[in-house]
Design an enzyme around this catalytic site. Structure first.
Site, short mmCIF file in Angstrom:
data_model
loop_
_atom_site.label_atom_id
_atom_site.label_comp_id
_atom_site.label_asym_id
_atom_site.label_seq_id
_atom_site.Cartn_x
_atom_site.Cartn_y
_atom_site.Cartn_z
N GLU A 46 -70.55 -131.67 64.21
CA GLU A 46 -70.21 -132.80 65.08
C GLU A 46 -69.10 -133.63 64.46
O GLU A 46 -68.27 -134.23 65.16
CB GLU A 46 -71.45 -133.69 65.29
N ASP A 95 -78.45 -130.60 75.82
CA ASP A 95 -79.55 -129.87 76.47
C ASP A 95 -80.33 -130.82 77.38
O ASP A 95 -80.39 -132.02 77.12
CB ASP A 95 -80.49 -129.25 75.42
N1 ADE Z 1 -80.17 -133.38 69.69
C1 ADE Z 1 -79.70 -132.55 70.62
N2 ADE Z 1 -80.66 -132.20 71.49
C2 ADE Z 1 -81.79 -132.86 71.09
C3 ADE Z 1 -83.12 -132.91 71.58
N3 ADE Z 1 -83.49 -132.23 72.65
N4 ADE Z 1 -84.00 -133.67 70.90
C4 ADE Z 1 -83.63 -134.34 69.80
N5 ADE Z 1 -82.40 -134.33 69.30
C5 ADE Z 1 -81.47 -133.59 69.94
#
Ligand code: ADE
Length: 264
Positions: free
Chosen positions: A35, A222
């Site tokens: 990142e 996500d």
């Molecule tokens: N970073 C990226 N996706 C995540 C998720 N689903 N839960 C926690 N941190 C994250």
């Protein structure tokens, strides 16, 4: 002025003077090297070899000048035993503390990826500016300890930045797991969160302790309430979403350049 004048008035004037000075030093706290690296390149930062941090810790700092701002990007670095990024609240709070002590920033920006809730309007690639952060995995069902556990804190208010960049706003919920247990889910709903990460509330805790303003930029990799398994969806989208995060982070820094805190 009399030597023993109104102390509270003096203190108020002093803090007003601080807020009216242009922001000079920014610390980005970014958990994953993937990142951070595109931003390091964008701002043409240099890795600090003569570390401001204790000898032997994996924490990494990149620094340089960009549009009149002293920019620092601090990452917890790789776990010494396992070689993976030091994600999660423990590393985040430590590097935030050490960075504030060493660099005295005017502003902290916690930037990273997050899971988003489709039901709250999050889509893959969205970058959220979080108004509030809280924990969802610190359940202590004893009066007052319960509130302490949730650890809800507000981000520094940046109404002008928000207007200018057209960012999405939503609350952020933090826990030390990538997955989401039913107990976590209930807490996330109670926190009214749109995005879920693994560092934000820990960074907020330290920023609050040390009285440094903090903002949160979280890019959605996500959809937590979607049908794809989180680890696969996260890894699949990490690179593309990081590009979106870096573009927004650059716009944020461009906006901050030459302004004082109260103009954000
Ligand atoms: N970073 C990226 N996706 C995540 C998720 N689903 N839960 C926690 N941190 C994250």
């Amino acid at each position: 002025a009399p030597p023993h004048g109104d102390k509270s008035a003096e203190v108020k004037e002093e803090s007003a003077a601080v807020d009216n000075r242009p922001i000079s030093t920014i610390v980005f706290i970014i958990a994953m090297q993937t990142e951070a690296l595109p931003l390091v390149n964008k701002f043409q930062l240099t890795e600090d070899v003569d570390s401001v941090f204790p000898k032997g810790v994996p924490w990494v700092r990149f620094y340089g000048n960009y549009k009149g701002l002293a920019i620092n990007i601090v990452c917890p670095g790789k776990d010494p035993a396992l070689g993976v990024d030091g994600v999660g609240t423990v590393s985040a709070s430590l590097v935030t503390y050490a960075s504030v002590q060493a660099l005295k920033p005017d502003l902290i920006i916690n930037a990273g990826t997050a899971g988003g809730f489709g039901s709250k309007g999050a889509s893959i690639g969205d970058v959220f500016l979080s108004s509030e952060v809280a924990f969802h995995d610190r359940r202590i069902p004893i009066p007052v300890f319960d509130i302490y556990g949730v650890g809800s804190r507000k981000a520094f208010a940046t109404p002008n930045l928000l207007k200018e960049l057209n960012l999405k706003v939503g609350k952020l919920s933090t826990g030390d797991s990538l997955d989401m247990s039913p107990m976590d889910e209930a807490s996330i709903v109670a926190n009214d969160a749109t995005v879920k990460d693994m560092e934000g509330a820990a960074v907020a805790y330290v920023a609050d302790l040390l009285k440094v303003p903090v903002i949160f930029l979280k890019a959605v990799t996500d959809i937590v309430d979607g049908d794809k398994p989180t680890p696969e969806e996260f890894l699949e989208n990490l690179a593309a979403v990081t590009a979106a995060l870096d573009q927004t982070a650059t716009q944020v820094v461009d906006f901050i350049s030459g302004k004082c805190l109260l103009e954000l």
